[in-house]
Design a protein around this motif. Structure first.
Motif, PDB file in Angstrom:
ATOM      1  N   GLN A   1       0.314  -4.991  -5.858  1.00 38.92           N
ATOM      2  CA  GLN A   1      -1.053  -3.700  -5.751  1.00 38.92           C
ATOM      3  C   GLN A   1      -2.241  -4.914  -6.091  1.00 38.92           C
ATOM      4  O   GLN A   1      -2.519  -5.782  -6.930  1.00 38.92           O
ATOM      5  CB  GLN A   1      -0.325  -3.308  -6.034  1.00 38.92           C
ATOM      6  CG  GLN A   1       1.033  -2.426  -5.629  1.00 38.92           C
ATOM      7  CD  GLN A   1       0.761  -0.478  -5.866  1.00 38.92           C
ATOM      8  OE1 GLN A   1       1.329  -0.008  -6.690  1.00 38.92           O
ATOM      9  NE2 GLN A   1       0.681  -0.671  -4.688  1.00 38.92           N
TER      10      GLN A   1
ATOM     11  N   ILE B   1      -5.004  -1.952   1.106  1.00 42.33           N
ATOM     12  CA  ILE B   1      -3.899  -1.576  -0.084  1.00 42.33           C
ATOM     13  C   ILE B   1      -4.907  -0.104  -0.524  1.00 42.33           C
ATOM     14  O   ILE B   1      -4.335  -0.466  -1.560  1.00 42.33           O
ATOM     15  CB  ILE B   1      -3.161  -2.387  -0.749  1.00 42.33           C
ATOM     16  CG1 ILE B   1      -4.320  -3.667  -0.832  1.00 42.33           C
ATOM     17  CG2 ILE B   1      -2.300  -2.760   0.699  1.00 42.33           C
ATOM     18  CD1 ILE B   1      -3.179  -4.837  -1.875  1.00 42.33           C
TER      19      ILE B   1
ATOM     20  N   GLY C   1       0.801  -0.626  -0.361  1.00 42.68           N
ATOM     21  CA  GLY C   1      -0.236   0.261  -0.131  1.00 42.68           C
ATOM     22  C   GLY C   1       1.040   1.621   0.173  1.00 42.68           C
ATOM     23  O   GLY C   1       1.271   1.685  -0.932  1.00 42.68           O
TER      24      GLY C   1
ATOM     25  N   ALA D   1      -6.664  -7.814   1.765  1.00 41.47           N
ATOM     26  CA  ALA D   1      -5.149  -7.567   1.272  1.00 41.47           C
ATOM     27  C   ALA D   1      -3.672  -7.989   1.511  1.00 41.47           C
ATOM     28  O   ALA D   1      -3.251  -8.085   0.818  1.00 41.47           O
ATOM     29  CB  ALA D   1      -5.146  -5.928   2.294  1.00 41.47           C
TER      30      ALA D   1
END
Ligand SMILES: *Cc1c(COP(=O)(O)O)cnc(C)c1O
Length: 380
Positions: free
Chosen positions: A244, A267, A192, A315
């Motif tokens: 990501q 994130i 993140g 996440a």
């Protein structure tokens, strides 16, 4: 059995490698010392032989790795005479800040995006008595605001731009090397703000450093906050791999993202605070950044829960989603040892879990025939 040994948190455990003094009052909830779980069932379905571990950071006191950083940040804030801390948060930083502030007897101000925060995290921030400020904006807006506030008001900023946060978080790398006897070949994390991938790299660098090596490399990150003691497992460091969410992937786009969006709210960050240093980590370690779609993230989350008994938040599952893909496509070669960080606990976000669970509860009458039928109908 060894009697009378109480684990009292990562600062006590790694005192010689952290910036604390003999008389520092330590604010701890027994964070760290999380399990490194070797996956059995998922790797068996891969064509490629790998040694795959998850470091379950969801088992920290407030349910995420943020506790590692917060024990240091709050300890130092108190030592410096601060009576209040502030952070912007997608949820877990605020939960940790609220808990450690409660423990320290100081005030926590937490700035969170209106909506887009998992229910468990909001409950934590509220329950620990922090002042919750919900802004009509996203995490990046909140970050901009708390930086301005901290520059003027007598409050300590405890986001990962606070260097003590990364010092605490580097200890996860120490634990992994202690358990494996060496660094893994690959370490995969969800990214993140990119503070945690940086913190892990600092930890691995400190352990691998042979005399001067540390000064030229790791100290560009920690600016001397660590008190490097030397020794360790010389030379070997992992390739650091950051994943990501596609809708929130500035490291993939090569530029900041103004309207980040993903189911993995932890994130959902378009303007990473550790942008420059994370690129350095990627280059120095020989690793890479890649992205996962929300669908891949949720599939991995469910896979871990259903096949390994490990319930992490969305996440966190990005690390495993990405690693499995890179193992399958050979970018992570056969025979490698791989550690994936599971950054937070699945209980943080019950709504997302319930919405995608494979089985929904079966409603029946409270009598033996109906219950028996429900069981027989669902035997594998
Ligand atoms: C904070 C957080 C991340 C991201 O860590 P960064 O240091 O911001 O890259 C990932 N997963 C969870 C669960 C988090 O709470």
């Amino acid at each position: 059995m060894a009697f009378g040994h109480r684990y009292t948190g990562l600062i006590e455990r790694y005192r010689d490698r952290l910036p604390v003094h003999d008389d520092t009052r330590i604010i701890s909830l027994g964070e760290g010392n999380t399990p490194l779980i070797r996956l059995n069932n998922i790797p068996r379905q891969l064509d490629h032989e790998v040694e795959l571990y998850v470091k379950f950071e969801g088992l920290n006191p407030t349910g995420s790795f943020k506790d590692r950083g917060m024990t240091m940040a709050v300890t130092k804030a108190l030592e410096e005479g601060s009576r209040a801390i502030i952070c912007a948060s997608t949820g877990n930083t605020s939960a940790a800040a609220a808990a450690y502030a409660a423990r320290a007897g100081i005030t926590a101000f937490v700035v969170i995006p209106d909506g887009k925060i998992a229910m468990g995290k909001l409950a934590q921030a509220m329950m620990h008595g922090s002042v919750v400020i919900q802004i009509e904006g996203n995490f990046d807006d909140g970050m901009r605001l708390v930086k301005q506030v901290a520059a003027e008001a007598p409050v300590t900023l405890v986001n990962s731009v606070n260097p003590y946060r990364l010092q605490g978080q580097k200890t996860a790398a120490f634990e992994i090397v202690e358990e494996l006897g060496r660094a893994p070949d690959y370490h995969c994390l969800p990214v993140g703000n990119a503070g945690n991938i940086t913190a892990h790299w600092i930890g691995y660098c400190e352990l691998s450093a042979v005399s001067g090596d540390h000064v030229t490399e790791a100290c560009t990150f920690c600016k001397g906050h660590c008190r490097f003691a030397g020794g360790g497992v010389a030379g070997q460091r992992p390739k650091m791999v950051g994943y990501q969410a596609s809708g929130s992937a500035p490291f993939l786009r090569g530029a900041m993202v103004d309207q980040p969006d993903t189911v993995a709210t932890a994130i959902r960050i378009g303007h990473p605070q550790s942008w420059d240093v994370a690129w350095k980590v990627q280059k120095e370690s020989g690793g890479w950044f890649d992205e996962c779609t929300d669908e891949e993230i949720l599939v991995a989350q469910k896979l871990l829960a259903e096949q390994e008994g490990v319930f992490c938040e969305p996440a966190s599952a990005a690390s495993v989603a990405g690693a499995l893909r890179d193992i399958r496509n050979g970018r992570i070669p056969e025979g490698s040892s791989v550690v994936c960080t599971l950054t937070g606990h699945g209980l943080k976000d019950p709504d997302t879990a319930i919405a995608q669970a494979s089985r929904t509860p079966i409603k029946v009458a409270a009598e033996i025939g109906a219950v028996t039928r429900a069981i027989l109908d669902n035997m594998d």
